[in-house]
Design a protein around this motif. Structure first.
Motif, short mmCIF file in Angstrom:
data_model
loop_
_atom_site.label_atom_id
_atom_site.label_comp_id
_atom_site.label_asym_id
_atom_site.label_seq_id
_atom_site.Cartn_x
_atom_site.Cartn_y
_atom_site.Cartn_z
N GLN A 1 -6.41 -3.47 -4.28
CA GLN A 1 -7.74 -3.00 -4.65
C GLN A 1 -8.30 -2.06 -3.59
OE1 GLN A 1 -10.55 -5.86 -6.15
NE2 GLN A 1 -8.99 -6.95 -7.33
N GLY A 2 -8.04 -2.34 -2.33
CA GLY A 2 -8.51 -1.47 -1.26
C GLY A 2 -7.81 -0.12 -1.25
N THR A 3 -6.57 -0.10 -1.68
CA THR A 3 -5.81 1.14 -1.76
C THR A 3 -6.23 1.96 -2.97
OG1 THR A 3 -3.95 0.17 -0.59
CG2 THR A 3 -3.46 2.07 -1.97
N ARG A 4 -6.60 1.29 -4.03
CA ARG A 4 -6.94 1.98 -5.29
C ARG A 4 -8.44 2.14 -5.48
NH1 ARG A 4 -2.21 -0.89 -8.85
NH2 ARG A 4 -0.64 0.64 -8.26
N ILE A 5 -9.20 2.21 -4.40
CA ILE A 5 -10.65 2.34 -4.49
C ILE A 5 -11.05 3.49 -5.41
CG2 ILE A 5 -12.68 3.06 -3.16
CD1 ILE A 5 -11.70 1.25 -0.91
N ALA A 6 -10.42 4.61 -5.28
CA ALA A 6 -10.79 5.78 -6.09
C ALA A 6 -10.49 5.57 -7.57
CB ALA A 6 -10.06 7.03 -5.59
N ASP A 7 -9.57 4.68 -7.88
CA ASP A 7 -9.18 4.43 -9.27
C ASP A 7 -10.04 3.38 -9.95
OD1 ASP A 7 -7.08 6.13 -8.69
OD2 ASP A 7 -5.66 4.50 -8.36
N ALA A 8 -10.74 2.57 -9.18
CA ALA A 8 -11.43 1.42 -9.74
C ALA A 8 -12.94 1.57 -9.63
CB ALA A 8 -10.99 0.15 -9.01
N ALA A 9 -13.61 1.38 -10.74
CA ALA A 9 -15.07 1.37 -10.71
C ALA A 9 -15.53 0.16 -9.91
CB ALA A 9 -15.63 1.31 -12.13
N ILE B 1 -5.56 -2.38 5.99
CA ILE B 1 -5.51 -1.65 4.71
C ILE B 1 -5.99 -0.22 4.91
CG2 ILE B 1 -6.47 -1.55 2.37
CD1 ILE B 1 -6.57 -4.73 2.58
N ALA B 2 -7.07 -0.05 5.66
CA ALA B 2 -7.57 1.30 5.94
C ALA B 2 -6.55 2.10 6.74
CB ALA B 2 -8.90 1.22 6.68
N LEU B 3 -5.93 1.47 7.73
CA LEU B 3 -4.99 2.16 8.60
C LEU B 3 -3.73 2.59 7.86
CD1 LEU B 3 -4.41 3.09 11.52
CD2 LEU B 3 -3.34 0.85 11.89
N ILE B 4 -3.14 1.69 7.09
CA ILE B 4 -1.89 2.07 6.40
C ILE B 4 -2.16 3.15 5.37
CG2 ILE B 4 -1.96 0.22 4.64
CD1 ILE B 4 1.16 1.77 6.39
N ASN B 5 -3.34 3.13 4.76
CA ASN B 5 -3.68 4.20 3.83
C ASN B 5 -3.80 5.54 4.56
OD1 ASN B 5 -4.29 3.57 0.79
ND2 ASN B 5 -4.77 1.73 1.95
N ALA C 1 0.84 -1.20 0.00
CA ALA C 1 0.00 0.00 0.00
C ALA C 1 0.87 1.25 0.00
CB ALA C 1 -0.94 0.00 1.20
N SER C 2 1.94 1.23 0.78
CA SER C 2 2.83 2.39 0.85
C SER C 2 3.52 2.64 -0.49
CB SER C 2 3.87 2.18 1.95
OG SER C 2 3.23 2.05 3.21
N GLN C 3 3.89 1.58 -1.19
CA GLN C 3 4.48 1.74 -2.53
C GLN C 3 3.47 2.39 -3.48
OE1 GLN C 3 5.42 -2.37 -3.29
NE2 GLN C 3 7.57 -2.12 -2.71
N ILE C 4 2.26 1.88 -3.49
CA ILE C 4 1.22 2.40 -4.37
C ILE C 4 0.97 3.88 -4.10
CG2 ILE C 4 -1.25 2.31 -4.93
CD1 ILE C 4 -1.01 -0.77 -4.37
N ASN C 5 0.93 4.24 -2.82
CA ASN C 5 0.64 5.62 -2.44
C ASN C 5 1.85 6.54 -2.53
OD1 ASN C 5 -2.14 5.33 -1.86
ND2 ASN C 5 -1.65 4.40 0.11
#
Length: 157
Positions: free
Chosen positions: A96-104, A131-135, A44-48
């Protein structure tokens, strides 16, 4: 490089951190495997683009015995043979949980069903909360441009 705001010297930020760190303890004390927890936090940290959290969690994972091969391959986990099916399911859910805004549609039923094959309800709850916490951590650190590289394993207790 200096952060835009000192999160560790600001009364409001410290109160907030105390609360979310308490939430983090609930997760770290759960039955979700510690290695899986670190892999999810790293991905998640890499993605963000959170250098601070990527630095922290790769160092903490290495300190806990994680191999350098696995740490180097987290970013390319789909092509790597070094992760278990359960870890792969957790990494997919984390992405997928990290990219919620990107995915329909957000997290797919397929990703959820795959994770549910390997984790019981308590572990799934811990995984969702992790997942919510690390984001949350990632977003705070990215917003203030928290510098990375100086973290020492266990620095925050």
């Amino acid at each position: 490089m200096e952060a835009r705001l000192n999160l560790y010297g600001n009364a409001i930020a410290l109160k907030f951190a105390k609360q979310i760190n308490s939430a983090g303890k609930v997760i770290s004390d759960s039955a979700l495997p510690a290695a899986t927890q670190e892999l999810v936090k790293i991905r998640a940290s890499q993605i963000n683009g959170c250098g601070f959290c990527t630095d922290m969690h790769t160092k903490d994972a290495a300190h806990a015995g994680e191999t350098s091969v696995r740490l180097h391959l987290v970013a390319a986990w789909r092509e790597a043979k070094v992760f278990t099916p359960a870890e792969r399911a957790a990494l997919e859910l984390a992405e997928q949980g990290t990219r919620i805004a990107d995915a329909a549609g957000g997290v797919t039923d397929e990703a959820w069903a795959e994770a549910a094959k390997y984790y019981d309800e308590e572990q799934l709850a811990a995984l969702v909360c992790l997942i919510a916490l690390i984001n949350t951590y990632n977003r705070a650190n990215v917003i203030v441009q928290q510098p990375a590289g100086d973290y020492l394993p266990g620095q925050f207790g």
